[in-house]
Design a protein around this motif. Structure first.
Motif, mmCIF file in Angstrom:
data_model
loop_
_atom_site.group_PDB
_atom_site.id
_atom_site.type_symbol
_atom_site.label_atom_id
_atom_site.label_comp_id
_atom_site.label_asym_id
_atom_site.label_seq_id
_atom_site.Cartn_x
_atom_site.Cartn_y
_atom_site.Cartn_z
ATOM 1 N N ASP A 210 14.261 0.752 -2.207
ATOM 2 C CA ASP A 210 14.134 0.851 -0.756
ATOM 3 C C ASP A 210 15.079 1.938 -0.259
ATOM 4 O O ASP A 210 16.301 1.814 -0.363
ATOM 5 N N ASN A 211 14.510 3.024 0.264
ATOM 6 C CA ASN A 211 15.300 4.154 0.748
ATOM 7 C C ASN A 211 15.743 3.882 2.184
ATOM 8 O O ASN A 211 14.951 3.988 3.125
ATOM 9 N N LYS A 212 17.006 3.525 2.363
ATOM 10 C CA LYS A 212 17.546 3.214 3.679
ATOM 11 C C LYS A 212 18.210 4.425 4.334
ATOM 12 O O LYS A 212 18.959 4.284 5.307
ATOM 13 N N SER A 213 17.923 5.618 3.802
ATOM 14 C CA SER A 213 18.480 6.840 4.378
ATOM 15 C C SER A 213 17.825 7.178 5.709
ATOM 16 O O SER A 213 18.385 7.929 6.507
ATOM 17 N N ASN B 198 9.225 6.185 7.748
ATOM 18 C CA ASN B 198 7.779 6.014 7.671
ATOM 19 C C ASN B 198 7.368 5.752 6.239
ATOM 20 O O ASN B 198 8.214 5.657 5.334
ATOM 21 N N ASN B 199 6.063 5.634 6.003
ATOM 22 C CA ASN B 199 5.554 5.307 4.669
ATOM 23 C C ASN B 199 5.831 6.402 3.657
ATOM 24 O O ASN B 199 5.820 6.144 2.445
ATOM 25 N N ASP B 200 6.076 7.627 4.108
ATOM 26 C CA ASP B 200 6.319 8.733 3.182
ATOM 27 C C ASP B 200 7.748 8.763 2.650
ATOM 28 O O ASP B 200 8.005 9.322 1.591
ATOM 29 N N ASN B 201 8.704 8.165 3.389
ATOM 30 C CA ASN B 201 10.094 8.296 2.978
ATOM 31 C C ASN B 201 10.812 6.958 2.784
ATOM 32 O O ASN B 201 12.023 6.931 2.587
ATOM 33 N N LYS B 202 10.077 5.850 2.803
ATOM 34 C CA LYS B 202 10.757 4.550 2.726
ATOM 35 C C LYS B 202 11.049 4.099 1.297
ATOM 36 O O LYS B 202 11.734 3.097 1.102
ATOM 37 N N TYR B 203 10.530 4.836 0.311
ATOM 38 C CA TYR B 203 10.782 4.469 -1.077
ATOM 39 C C TYR B 203 11.779 5.435 -1.728
ATOM 40 O O TYR B 203 11.907 6.587 -1.316
ATOM 41 N N VAL B 204 12.444 4.962 -2.757
ATOM 42 C CA VAL B 204 13.376 5.792 -3.522
ATOM 43 C C VAL B 204 12.590 6.611 -4.542
ATOM 44 O O VAL B 204 11.695 6.074 -5.218
ATOM 45 N N PRO B 205 12.891 7.911 -4.682
ATOM 46 C CA PRO B 205 12.155 8.726 -5.660
ATOM 47 C C PRO B 205 12.344 8.246 -7.096
ATOM 48 O O PRO B 205 13.370 7.668 -7.450
ATOM 49 N N GLN B 206 11.321 8.510 -7.910
ATOM 50 C CA GLN B 206 11.357 8.291 -9.356
ATOM 51 C C GLN B 206 11.655 6.841 -9.738
ATOM 52 O O GLN B 206 12.462 6.570 -10.623
ATOM 53 N N MET B 207 10.971 5.916 -9.096
ATOM 54 C CA MET B 207 11.074 4.512 -9.483
ATOM 55 C C MET B 207 10.032 4.203 -10.557
ATOM 56 O O MET B 207 8.827 4.442 -10.341
ATOM 57 N N PRO B 208 10.430 3.678 -11.702
ATOM 58 C CA PRO B 208 9.460 3.327 -12.751
ATOM 59 C C PRO B 208 8.510 2.231 -12.256
ATOM 60 O O PRO B 208 8.931 1.316 -11.542
ATOM 61 N N ALA C 34 1.578 -0.150 -14.883
ATOM 62 C CA ALA C 34 0.798 -0.264 -13.656
ATOM 63 C C ALA C 34 0.810 1.045 -12.868
ATOM 64 O O ALA C 34 1.635 1.942 -13.093
ATOM 65 N N THR C 35 -0.122 1.142 -11.926
ATOM 66 C CA THR C 35 -0.136 2.264 -10.999
ATOM 67 C C THR C 35 1.140 2.250 -10.155
ATOM 68 O O THR C 35 1.583 1.204 -9.689
ATOM 69 N N GLN C 36 1.719 3.415 -9.968
ATOM 70 C CA GLN C 36 2.899 3.528 -9.110
ATOM 71 C C GLN C 36 2.505 4.278 -7.834
ATOM 72 O O GLN C 36 2.300 5.500 -7.843
ATOM 73 N N ASP C 37 2.362 3.534 -6.745
ATOM 74 C CA ASP C 37 2.056 4.165 -5.456
ATOM 75 C C ASP C 37 3.197 3.991 -4.457
ATOM 76 O O ASP C 37 3.076 4.388 -3.300
ATOM 77 N N ARG C 38 4.302 3.391 -4.886
ATOM 78 C CA ARG C 38 5.495 3.302 -4.038
ATOM 79 C C ARG C 38 6.349 4.547 -4.304
ATOM 80 O O ARG C 38 7.309 4.522 -5.064
ATOM 81 N N VAL C 39 5.939 5.663 -3.693
ATOM 82 C CA VAL C 39 6.552 6.955 -4.011
ATOM 83 C C VAL C 39 7.160 7.589 -2.774
ATOM 84 O O VAL C 39 6.790 7.282 -1.631
#
Length: 809
Positions: free
Chosen positions: A667-670, A677-687, A719-724
């Motif tokens: 969870d990107n809390k930056s 928004n949906n484009d920046n709420k995840y942390v990059p490079q999560m397996p 699995a598919t990774q769509d939390r990007v």
């Protein structure tokens, strides 16, 4: 070795002897390896099951007994004078439940350590197909790898990698430009016997860069006392036609030990069903090491010297737009690229565009037993030479574009107070002095720099019958300085070169003088509780620390290994993590269950983001007459949490059904409020979620000609990774996939039961599935927005079959 000078101390004679028998039949067991990890010493039992250690220091040790076909067992033994300790081993179908771990200040049992630790033995490494030593741990729950083809992998633990993971070689921190993701770990695959992985902050013992965990690569140890032994290995892998070989020899007599290894690997470009052969992914690797040591009643002293030399081609993904065949750069102007011919795709010769990574290491490990206390004094010197050859035309093909010269001196001192009433207290200080020179190349993505690390800590552990508590606190200080750099274009070659004095007038200045200090206070507190032989629980709270690396602070350029222009930020602060772990295990003769949960909050988290214009197009930066997409490091706050687990069934004798899974969220809390928004709420490079299931059957148990025979079938589901982190197109989703792997192995014996040779047939991706791993850098090596076949980026390795022979003597 200055440890020899202590030989005159008047210590009394101490010995440890005993017998190893089968728990059920009471028959002696021969060739059991008895190991005292804290002494780095081992011995084999004789035909009557007897073993003897002589002339060892008086102390309390964790002694391990290990032999194929039996459950590994370890127990604490207090050695004083002539000590006797027998072992009763259980020939059980359960997996190893108790192993010795040396990743902490003192050897302990996994169940008694509050840290989330995984131990991987030589059998696992031999019976699983991998393309490099970090790839060998990629199926462990919570562990992944960032890859650039089959020979370049960096470890990722619970969603964190690079300088957040500290890689050790025999306890010595590996220093070789870890900030870069375009080269691998400079270690000989064939020389590693055991890998220990700490999945969580380990800054207490190691300082900066152990914020997310530790991977300790433990090399082949000295052979048993009184014996000259060794091994020879030959391997072939079908996909990239890898040819590998290794020869190891060691001797150990009257407290003096020696040994050495020489290894060689080479491969052509790998292939898959979408891309065919992927141009410029071949390599040619040479490694060697020698060691000497002495064991006496005052302790031990070991000297190890190694070299690693890797010629590694550099892919850039350029293709013909219609045929999708790979093209290669042939001129400096790079205004035309021909299609790569079949001869170059299948040649073992290294192409003009490649990198050469050379790593030299010498380290001295000393342990002095001073009455009831102990002093460990370890020192290492490492020299890393990394050159990227990026000029395709004569006479500059041998002129490196990037040339990094890194020299590091490591020191590590620990003092163990005399133990009393199961209290163990350790004081320590460790760190390094490091210098990196970048001036011998024609491209300058980072400046020359120097840094000095100093850290001190205290660690305390208390053991009761079932409960163990451990904790400590540490302070770290890093002094950092990078040098200014002025460059001008050489009128003859057309390449940039450093200039000094009056020549700096009118020159470019990519880097200015800069100095700063980083400080951090870290610690941990945890415990484990063993209810009985079946049930155990553990929990740990830890704070980690990482100082920003040179690229994150000062990067300002591009080189062929990345394909983009990188910008750093000198205002960055250190990262700090706060992680909570909780885990439990259950073990019986028919069932093994383990689970681990974690929550990790990181402040000042540094991540990379792609820069774009307001209209969505890339911001391009010019370098060497070419334009590249631009990335800039950012700093924020993230929350990581996840779950790992395994469940193994052994209901039928000789049949093993083993399953493991891991799930990680970031969870990107930056970003907060309307900015999030949906484009920046995840942390990059999560397996993504991963499941590994393996069915293995042990064959021919009572055969006179074969032993250790197995047949296994493995499913690897991702699995598919769509939390990007899709903000500014920095990261894209990745489709899931399933791979089927196979394995068969056996040991051939002569009439007397002695080993002739071990034979292994292993296959990964048996059905040649086309897939892209989410952490593969090659996935983003694409210059077009669409393609005739509907596939973008480079795919991972297709079907790969390995044939391996191992001879021990």
């Amino acid at each position: 070795m200055f440890g020899l000078a202590l030989g005159f101390f008047g210590y009394s004679q101490n010995s440890l002897t005993g017998k190893v028998v089968d728990l059920n039949t009471n028959k002696p067991i021969a060739k059991v390896k008895i190991t005292i990890a804290d002494l780095h010493n081992s011995i084999l039992t004789d035909a009557s099951g007897n073993y003897t250690f002589t002339n060892i220091p008086a102390a309390e040790y964790l002694v391990e007994a290990n032999v194929t076909g039996y459950k590994s067992y370890s127990q604490t033994v207090a050695v004083q004078g002539a000590t006797v300790e027998d072992f009763n081993l259980d020939k059980s179908s359960t997996e190893i439940a108790e192993v010795v771990i040396t990743g902490s200040s003192k050897a302990t049992q996994i169940k008694k350590s509050p840290l989330p630790i995984v131990s991987i033995n030589k059998e696992y490494l031999t019976t699983n197909l991998s393309t490099n030593i970090i790839d060998a741990i990629a199926k462990i729950p919570g562990v992944s790898t960032v890859t650039t083809g089959p020979n370049i992998s960096k470890p990722y633990i619970r969603g964190l990698g690079f300088n957040r993971i500290l890689t050790l070689y025999d306890g010595v921190r590996q220093e070789g430009q870890q900030w870069g993701d375009e080269h691998g770990i400079e270690v000989d695959d064939y020389g590693i016997d055991k890998i220990e992985i700490i999945k969580g902050p380990a800054s207490l013992m190691y300082g900066s860069d152990a914020l997310a965990g530790v991977v300790n690569l433990i090399p082949t140890s000295t052979g048993p006392e009184g014996k000259i032994s060794g091994s020879a290995l030959a391997e072939y892998q079908s996909n990239n036609r890898l040819l590998g070989s290794s020869l190891f020899l060691t001797g150990n007599k009257n407290g003096f030990e020696y040994g050495g290894r020489f290894s060689k690997k080479q491969a052509i470009d790998y292939k898959n069903s979408i891309d065919g052969r992927v141009y410029n992914t071949g390599f040619n690797e040479t490694a060697a090491n020698v060691f000497f040591g002495v064991h006496k009643k005052w302790g031990f002293s070991h000297l190890n010297v190694s070299l690693f030399d890797d010629l590694q081609e550099i892919p850039d993904g350029s293709r013909d737009s219609l045929s999708r065949q790979f093209t290669n750069q042939i001129t400096e102007a790079d205004n035309f690229r021909p299609i790569v011919n079949q001869r170059d795709l299948t040649s073992y010769n290294i192409s003009v565009i490649h990198q050469r990574v050379q790593h030299y290491r010498a380290y001295l490990r000393n342990s002095f037993f001073l009455g009831k206390s102990r002093l460990d004094a370890n020192f290492a010197y490492q020299s890393s030479r990394r050159r990227e050859f990026s000029h395709p035309e004569e006479p500059y093909q041998d002129t490196p574009g990037l040339f990094l010269k890194l020299n590091t001196f490591n020191y590590d001192l620990k003092y163990y107070l005399p133990e009393f009433d199961k209290w163990a207290i350790v004081f320590g200080v460790n760190g390094m002095n490091q210098n990196n020179n970048v001036l011998s190349g024609t491209e300058f993505v980072i400046p020359s720099y120097s840094q000095f690390d100093l850290g001190g800590f205290i660690s305390i552990k208390k053991d009761w019958e079932k409960l163990s508590l451990a904790g400590g606190i540490r302070y770290d200080h890093r002094k950092f300085k990078n040098d200014e750099l002025f460059t001008k274009t050489n009128p003859v070659s057309g390449f940039d070169e450093p200039v000094y004095g009056n020549d700096r007038v009118g020159a470019d200045q990519p880097f200015s003088n800069y100095s700063t200090n980083f400080d951090g206070v870290t610690g941990s507190l945890g415990g484990s509780y063993i209810f009985n032989r079946s049930w155990s629980l553990k929990a740990n709270l830890a704070r980690g620390y990482r100082a920003p690396n040179i690229s994150e602070i000062s990067a300002n350029g591009v080189h062929p290994g990345t394909g983009f222009f990188q910008i750093g930020n000198s205002a960055f602060k250190p990262e700090f993590s706060s992680q909570a772990d909780f885990g439990g295990t259950y073990s019986s003769k028919v069932l093994n269950i383990g689970t681990s949960l974690f929550v990790n909050q990181i402040s000042n988290y540094i991540y990379n983001t792609r820069l774009q214009n307001a209209d969505g197009t890339d911001i391009l930066s010019e370098n060497g007459g070419q334009e590249y997409p631009t990335y800039k490091f950012q700093q924020g706050k993230v929350l990581l949490y996840g779950l790992e687990g395994n469940i193994d069934f052994h209901i039928i004798k000789n049949l093993h059904f083993e399953n493991s899974a891991s799930l990680i969220y970031g969870d990107n809390k930056s970003f907060t409020g309307a900015e999030r928004n949906n484009d920046n709420k995840y942390v990059p490079q999560m397996p993504p979620f991963r499941l590994v299931s393996e069915l293995r059957y042990d064959l021919l148990e009572n055969s006179n000609l074969f032993s250790k025979t197995f047949l296994k079938l493995q499913l690897q589901y991702t699995a598919t990774q769509d939390r990007v982190y899709s903000y500014d197109d920095t990261e894209t989703p990745t489709k899931g996939y399933s791979l089927i792997n196979l394995g068969f192995g056996t040991s051939l014996k002569d009439r007397n039961g002695a080993n002739i040779v071990d034979v292994y047939f292993l296959a990964n991706n048996l059905f040649d599935v086309a897939y892209q791993d989410h952490l593969s850098r090659l996935k983003y090596f694409e210059e077009y927005s669409s393609s005739p076949n509907g596939h973008l980026g480079i795919y991972n390795m297709g079907r790969n079959i390995s044939f391996k022979l191992v001879k021990t003597f």
